[in-house]
Design a protein around this motif. Structure first.
Motif, PDB file in Angstrom:
ATOM      1  N   HIS A 176      -8.685  16.697  -4.059  1.00  0.00           N
ATOM      2  CA  HIS A 176      -8.553  15.625  -2.810  1.00  0.00           C
ATOM      3  C   HIS A 176      -7.331  14.760  -3.197  1.00  0.00           C
ATOM      4  N   THR A 177      -6.460  14.362  -2.206  1.00  0.00           N
ATOM      5  CA  THR A 177      -5.699  13.154  -2.615  1.00  0.00           C
ATOM      6  C   THR A 177      -6.091  12.189  -1.481  1.00  0.00           C
ATOM      7  N   ASN A 178      -6.084  11.051  -2.424  1.00  0.00           N
ATOM      8  CA  ASN A 178      -6.411   9.954  -1.548  1.00  0.00           C
ATOM      9  C   ASN A 178      -5.494   9.442  -0.475  1.00  0.00           C
ATOM     10  N   SER A 179      -6.035   8.416   0.402  1.00  0.00           N
ATOM     11  CA  SER A 179      -5.014   7.968   1.435  1.00  0.00           C
ATOM     12  C   SER A 179      -4.398   6.805   0.879  1.00  0.00           C
ATOM     13  N   TYR A 180      -3.257   6.457   1.445  1.00  0.00           N
ATOM     14  CA  TYR A 180      -2.625   4.988   0.652  1.00  0.00           C
ATOM     15  C   TYR A 180      -3.139   3.939   1.133  1.00  0.00           C
ATOM     16  N   ASP A 181      -4.050   3.828   2.214  1.00  0.00           N
ATOM     17  CA  ASP A 181      -4.766   2.609   2.608  1.00  0.00           C
ATOM     18  C   ASP A 181      -6.177   2.363   2.190  1.00  0.00           C
ATOM     19  N   GLU A 182      -6.570   3.195   1.137  1.00  0.00           N
ATOM     20  CA  GLU A 182      -8.009   3.057   0.688  1.00  0.00           C
ATOM     21  C   GLU A 182      -8.577   2.074  -0.039  1.00  0.00           C
ATOM     22  N   ALA A 183      -7.403   1.470  -0.622  1.00  0.00           N
ATOM     23  CA  ALA A 183      -7.946  -0.069  -1.222  1.00  0.00           C
ATOM     24  C   ALA A 183      -8.236  -0.980  -0.361  1.00  0.00           C
ATOM     25  N   PRO A 193       0.988  -1.265  -0.087  1.00  0.00           N
ATOM     26  CA  PRO A 193       0.100   0.053   0.084  1.00  0.00           C
ATOM     27  C   PRO A 193       0.742   1.208  -0.077  1.00  0.00           C
ATOM     28  N   LEU A 194       2.119   1.378   0.541  1.00  0.00           N
ATOM     29  CA  LEU A 194       2.875   2.473   0.432  1.00  0.00           C
ATOM     30  C   LEU A 194       3.147   3.243  -0.921  1.00  0.00           C
ATOM     31  N   ASN A 195       3.153   2.034  -1.811  1.00  0.00           N
ATOM     32  CA  ASN A 195       3.420   2.678  -3.313  1.00  0.00           C
ATOM     33  C   ASN A 195       2.212   3.482  -3.571  1.00  0.00           C
ATOM     34  N   ASN A 196       1.186   3.388  -3.128  1.00  0.00           N
ATOM     35  CA  ASN A 196       0.069   4.390  -3.166  1.00  0.00           C
ATOM     36  C   ASN A 196       0.584   5.768  -3.171  1.00  0.00           C
ATOM     37  N   ILE A 197       1.331   6.095  -2.368  1.00  0.00           N
ATOM     38  CA  ILE A 197       1.618   7.296  -1.827  1.00  0.00           C
ATOM     39  C   ILE A 197       2.100   8.047  -3.388  1.00  0.00           C
ATOM     40  N   VAL A 198       3.108   7.169  -3.865  1.00  0.00           N
ATOM     41  CA  VAL A 198       3.713   7.663  -5.105  1.00  0.00           C
ATOM     42  C   VAL A 198       2.636   7.639  -6.354  1.00  0.00           C
ATOM     43  N   ARG A 199       1.781   6.886  -6.613  1.00  0.00           N
ATOM     44  CA  ARG A 199       0.736   7.059  -7.225  1.00  0.00           C
ATOM     45  C   ARG A 199      -0.140   8.536  -7.014  1.00  0.00           C
TER      46      ARG A 199
END
Ligand code: 2CP
Length: 686
Positions: A326-333, A303-309
């Protein structure tokens, strides 16, 4: 509809397209391709507007205050599913979903708590509400009034975009005709009484989340914008007087250049469209937009890859000139955002704004051969889609037939095939693509989930909301409330603007559910036709698995029969429909129970059909409640499988409960097919 997606951002660009000369204008000038304002972020940074809401108004209020203290500059309210669908928390269909994916608002009393200590004359508030827009707008207006803020000072936005609900998001309540009139009521009321409030947020976000490409997202958004303008005109609303407060909402996904080009193209298309409708004032032709990074681009694994995305997507939004982000949070999936993930998401915007200098230049990609060509290609594509929509009878009729929904779904299937074939690589999405072994990945995500995961106390929220409503009903003057609700019904019959009637009822402490019920007495709840396209996954599937299903079917002497059901109030059906297509490819007979089905519907369907397997799709977090009910009532020999957003640390629990398999976005279609085969072959040989 069968226009192919664009393949426009690859290759070598040697010149600016001829047509681009027409937008060699300055920023902040018609047609605004280069930006909505002359000085853009140098004069005013974009609004940092994180979408949030959970449990009761009290918890959400505390979260809002914390976010504002940490640097957020606008608010954006997420309502829970029962509120979206106009059910009070004590309604029998609401119980599993109260306070889960948003805040529960049953009456103005909740709205007062939501904004307690937040000055509504200073902070702009966006509210994502569509189906139950009338009572929610009324709650906001009455609460602001009781806070002492005059209507004309209120700033913010109401989503109020019902067309995209029928096409993709599914939180509609009434028929398209009735609902379009409600949209127009809100727009006309705001223009008259709330001149600083954006009366609609015409949204493409949900199209991309449901599977559309960025260019299709834009084309459909603009087609909807045209449909609204046409409807407003038919209702006698002066477009010039409302245009300035018609705003937009787009997704920014991972197709970086295309996303920037899309936002530039959007401004030209809107300016052109308003000219067609005879709008004169230049300022009214300025498209203003909110952007949100893409939820569907986030992966459950790593999930930390999501910060990059999210950072890359946010940059596309800023390069494209968004007004609000709005920027999504990395754990939203995986779950609702944890406090830490929310803070990182907010800080991502603060870092971009304060540390990078990327907001110092207006339209920094303007003049690039690639960007100008891409912008023009997207504009051309949107015109092509509009023409096709017109030839097929317009948005209004395609909404009724489900054709636009099916067109988006076709794109979702193509994306699923591309992922399955690894034509599209998403790092860490599927277990087998992860760089480290899948076991290590699973462990890390499980540990991650346990440590930080935000948990919702749904039982407590439900009980607090129910008690609060009971107290409200004891305290208020029930006779006056009933009279106001009767007048609302009469106004609906007479096709009057309903806003003043709902405001009166809400001021007297009618509940959101009661107002919607009064309207439903006149206009029954609507259900839309279900159309599922078939794609062929066959070439992507393991031949041995396909053959194994065939052999199983031969052994029992008939086709296998499955039920796939969307249960509860969540409207996200992209995954469920992909699974229906997969099962069709495996030559399995599938019945599909669409969004808003109940556990009772599933039990009854199974009594009639005796399915070989039942698949449940839940994305709202309410899976434990639905699974328990079903396991207590279903035939013991019918396998039950579960799909959706299911945190890994819950999977053991479902195993203990005897759920046969749990599938999430990290599973490939081949994994799912194989797991289903194993479940069925074991059960059928018992
Ligand atoms: C801004 N202003 C400027 C400049 N920038 N004036 C001169 N130069 C500039 N560079 C002025 C504007 O004209 C405006 O004044 C005021 O400053 C506020 O700026 P704004 O650009 O209107 O920003 P905003 O108030 O933040 O509004 C942005 C939007 C609005 C996009 C117009 O509709 C909005 O905030 N939308 C958010 C929607 C949202 O949060 N949706 C959540 C979706 P005037 O007002 O005097 O003109 S949730 C999604 C989930 C997924 C769901 O739907 O389920």
């Amino acid at each position: 509809m069968n226009i192919s997606p664009l393949k426009l951002i690859k290759g070598v660009y040697v010149s600016v397209p001829e047509t681009s000369k027409k937008w060699r204008h300055s920023h902040g000038e018609v047609p605004f391709v280069r930006g909505a304002y002359r000085e853009m972020y140098q004069r005013k940074p974009w609004t940092i507007r994180q979408y949030a809401g959970f449990e009761t108004a009290l918890e959400t209020n505390a979260f809002f205050k914390r976010s504002l203290a940490e640097g957020q500059t606008g608010l954006s309210v997420a309502f829970d599913l029962p509120t979206h669908l106009g059910f009070d928390s004590d309604h029998e269909l609401a119980q599993a979903d109260v306070g889960r994916t948003g805040v529960a608002i049953d009456s103005v009393e909740d709205m007062l708590v939501l904004f307690d200590g937040i000055d509504l004359s200073k902070v702009s508030v966006s509210m994502t509400m569509n189906g139950a827009v009338l009572p929610i707008m009324a709650c906001f207006i009455v609460a602001a009034g009781e806070q002492g803020v005059p209507l004309e000072q209120l700033t913010g936005t109401i989503q109020n975009d019902i067309l995209k609900e029928y096409i993709a998001r599914n939180t509609y309540i009434h028929s398209p005709d009735f609902s379009l009139d409600v949209v127009a009521d809100v727009v006309a009321y705001c223009a008259d009484k709330m001149p600083r409030f954006n009366s609609i947020s015409i949204s493409g976000y949900h199209f991309q989340e449901a599977g559309a490409t960025p260019e299709l997202e834009l084309a459909l958004t603009m087609a909807n914008a045209r449909a609204y303008l046409t409807h407003f005109q038919q209702r006698g609303i002066d477009i010039e007087s409302v245009a300035k407060r018609l705003s937009f909402f787009f997704c920014v996904g991972m197709d970086f250049y295309k996303e920037i080009a899309k936002l530039r193209a959007a401004r030209l298309l809107w300016s052109e469209l308003l000219e067609e409708f005879g709008v004169q004032a230049s300022s009214a032709k300025r498209l203003k937009m909110h952007c949100q990074t893409s939820g569907s681009s986030l992966t459950e694994m790593s999930p930390l890859n999501n910060i990059v995305r999210t950072t890359i997507e946010a940059m596309a939004g800023v390069f494209g000139g968004t007004q609000s982000l709005h920027t999504n949070s990395y754990d939203e999936a995986v779950s609702l955002p944890s406090d830490q993930a929310s803070k990182v998401a907010l800080d991502t915007q603060l870092v971009l704004l304060n540390e990078t200098g990327i907001s110092d230049v207006v339209d920094p990609w303007g003049g690039s051969y690639m960007m100008e060509t891409a912008t023009q290609n997207i504009i051309d594509y949107a015109h092509q889609i509009q023409q096709e929509i017109d030839e097929q009878g317009g948005v209004r009729s395609l909404v009724e037939t489900g054709e636009l929904t099916a067109f988006i779904h076709q794109h979702a299937l193509q994306a699923a095939i591309a992922e399955e074939n690894q034509d599209k690589i998403i790092i860490g999405k599927k277990s087998d693509l992860a760089t480290s072994s899948s076991a290590t990945q699973n462990e890390s995500i499980a540990a991650f989930s346990k440590k930080e995961k935000k948990t919702i106390n749904a039982e407590k929220t439900l009980s607090q909301q129910t008690q609060k409503m009971a107290r409200l009903k004891l305290k208020r003057n029930n006779q006056s409330v009933q009279k106001a609700l009767d007048e609302l019904k009469t106004a609906a019959c007479n096709k009057q603007n309903l806003m003043p009637f709902v405001i009166t009822a809400i001021r007297l402490r009618a509940t959101v559910g009661e107002c919607i019920q009064a309207l439903t007495d006149e206009q029954a709840r609507y259900s839309k036709p279900e159309t599922i396209k078939q794609a062929s996954f066959k070439q992507s599937l393991d031949v041995k698995t396909v053959e194994a299903f065939q052999i199983l079917s031969d052994q029992i002497g008939r086709k296998l029969r499955f039920l796939v059901a969307k249960v509860g109030l969540d409207g996200h059906d992209r995954g469920a429909k992909v699974i229906v297509s997969l099962l069709n490819d495996l030559e399995i007979e599938v019945d599909y129970l669409p969004v808003f089905s109940t556990t009772d519907d599933i039990i009854k369907a199974d009594l009639r059909q005796h399915y070989d397997c039942i698949g449940l799709s839940v994305l709202s977090g309410a899976q434990q409640s639905f699974v328990s009910t079903l396991l207590a009532s279903l035939r013991g020999d019918c396998p039950l499988v579960l799909g959706g957003v299911i945190p890994i640390d819950e999977e053991n629990l479902f195993e203990q409960l005897n759920v046969d398999c749990v599938f999430t976005a990290r599973h490939s279609l081949n994994d799912i097919a194989l797991a289903l085969y194993r479940v069925l072959s074991t059960r059928l040989s018992d």
